[in-house]
Design a protein around this motif. Structure first.
Motif, short mmCIF file in Angstrom:
data_model
loop_
_atom_site.label_atom_id
_atom_site.label_comp_id
_atom_site.label_asym_id
_atom_site.label_seq_id
_atom_site.Cartn_x
_atom_site.Cartn_y
_atom_site.Cartn_z
N PRO A 1 -1.34 4.20 -2.09
CA PRO A 1 -1.05 4.07 -0.60
C PRO A 1 -1.12 5.34 0.06
O PRO A 1 -1.33 5.59 1.11
CB PRO A 1 0.56 3.58 -0.75
N TRP A 2 -0.98 6.49 -0.86
CA TRP A 2 -1.10 7.97 -0.06
C TRP A 2 -2.69 8.02 0.05
O TRP A 2 -2.91 8.61 1.30
CB TRP A 2 -0.48 9.02 -1.12
N SER A 3 -3.32 7.73 -0.87
CA SER A 3 -4.96 7.75 -0.59
C SER A 3 -5.28 7.11 0.69
O SER A 3 -6.16 7.15 1.50
CB SER A 3 -5.74 7.27 -1.66
N ILE A 4 -4.77 5.75 0.79
CA ILE A 4 -5.00 4.93 1.97
C ILE A 4 -4.61 5.38 3.46
O ILE A 4 -5.39 5.57 4.23
CB ILE A 4 -4.44 3.55 1.67
N ILE A 5 -3.57 6.07 3.24
CA ILE A 5 -2.89 6.53 4.49
C ILE A 5 -3.94 7.90 5.10
O ILE A 5 -3.99 8.04 6.18
CB ILE A 5 -1.56 6.96 4.43
N LEU B 1 7.72 1.99 -1.62
CA LEU B 1 7.92 2.50 -0.13
C LEU B 1 7.24 1.65 0.79
O LEU B 1 7.75 1.41 2.02
CB LEU B 1 7.67 3.84 -0.18
N MET B 2 6.12 1.59 0.69
CA MET B 2 5.34 1.00 1.73
C MET B 2 5.52 -0.60 1.92
O MET B 2 5.42 -0.89 3.01
CB MET B 2 3.56 0.59 1.27
N GLN B 3 5.98 -1.41 0.78
CA GLN B 3 6.47 -2.54 0.97
C GLN B 3 7.86 -2.42 1.72
O GLN B 3 8.12 -3.34 2.61
CB GLN B 3 6.58 -3.35 -0.29
N SER B 4 8.76 -1.52 1.55
CA SER B 4 9.89 -1.26 2.15
C SER B 4 9.69 -1.09 3.85
O SER B 4 10.35 -1.79 4.53
CB SER B 4 10.78 -0.31 1.73
N MET B 5 8.71 -0.15 3.88
CA MET B 5 8.48 0.10 5.42
C MET B 5 7.73 -1.24 6.03
O MET B 5 8.01 -1.40 7.21
CB MET B 5 7.23 1.05 5.32
N HIS C 1 0.89 -1.48 10.93
CA HIS C 1 0.11 -2.04 9.84
C HIS C 1 0.63 -1.87 8.45
O HIS C 1 -0.22 -1.83 7.64
CB HIS C 1 -1.29 -1.92 10.34
N ALA C 2 1.66 -1.57 8.45
CA ALA C 2 2.43 -1.21 7.00
C ALA C 2 2.23 -2.38 5.86
O ALA C 2 1.73 -2.07 4.89
CB ALA C 2 3.60 -1.09 6.79
N ALA C 3 2.08 -3.67 6.54
CA ALA C 3 2.08 -4.83 5.48
C ALA C 3 0.43 -4.63 5.13
O ALA C 3 0.07 -5.08 3.72
CB ALA C 3 2.53 -6.19 6.26
N LEU C 4 -0.39 -4.74 6.05
CA LEU C 4 -1.88 -4.74 5.88
C LEU C 4 -2.33 -3.55 4.80
O LEU C 4 -2.82 -3.60 3.70
CB LEU C 4 -2.58 -4.52 6.88
#
Length: 110
Positions: free
Chosen positions: A76-80, A14-18, A65-68
């Motif tokens: 990814p959820w922990s990062i957000i 999902l993060m990569q799609s975003m 900054h989704a790519a970063l």
């Protein structure tokens, strides 16, 4: 009802799609994380206006900054969630500085 995405591989996809510009992926991520990120902002900030501003700033940052973010180590959820905490702390500090500056300006007028 939102179905939780606990698998890190699903989150990464999902993060990569975003990161590729998918608004649908952004919407799914937002649906998963808007409540916990709101709770974080609400914990740190005093006013509902500041919470709204911090949430807008956070999700704009996540979109831009989704790519970063998708390239970082960890879930990814922990990062957000970590990003939400840093944004809330920043906005809380700005809120405190604004109150202090206003008080100093008021005291100077007396």
């Amino acid at each position: 009802m939102v179905t939780p995405l606990f698998e890190a591989t699903d989150q990464r996809k999902l993060m990569q799609s975003m990161a590729s510009g998918s608004q649908a992926a952004f919407g799914l991520i937002y649906d998963q994380l808007c409540v916990p990120t709101f709770a974080i902002c609400n914990h740190y900030l005093k006013s509902s206006a500041a919470v709204d501003e911090a949430m807008c700033g956070l999700w704009l940052y996540v979109w831009q900054h989704a790519a970063l973010l998708s390239g970082l180590e960890g879930s990814p959820w922990s990062i957000i969630i970590g990003t939400a905490e840093r944004h809330a702390e920043y906005y809380a500090q700005a809120e405190r500085l604004a109150r202090t500056s206003f008080k100093v300006a008021q005291d100077a007028k007396r």
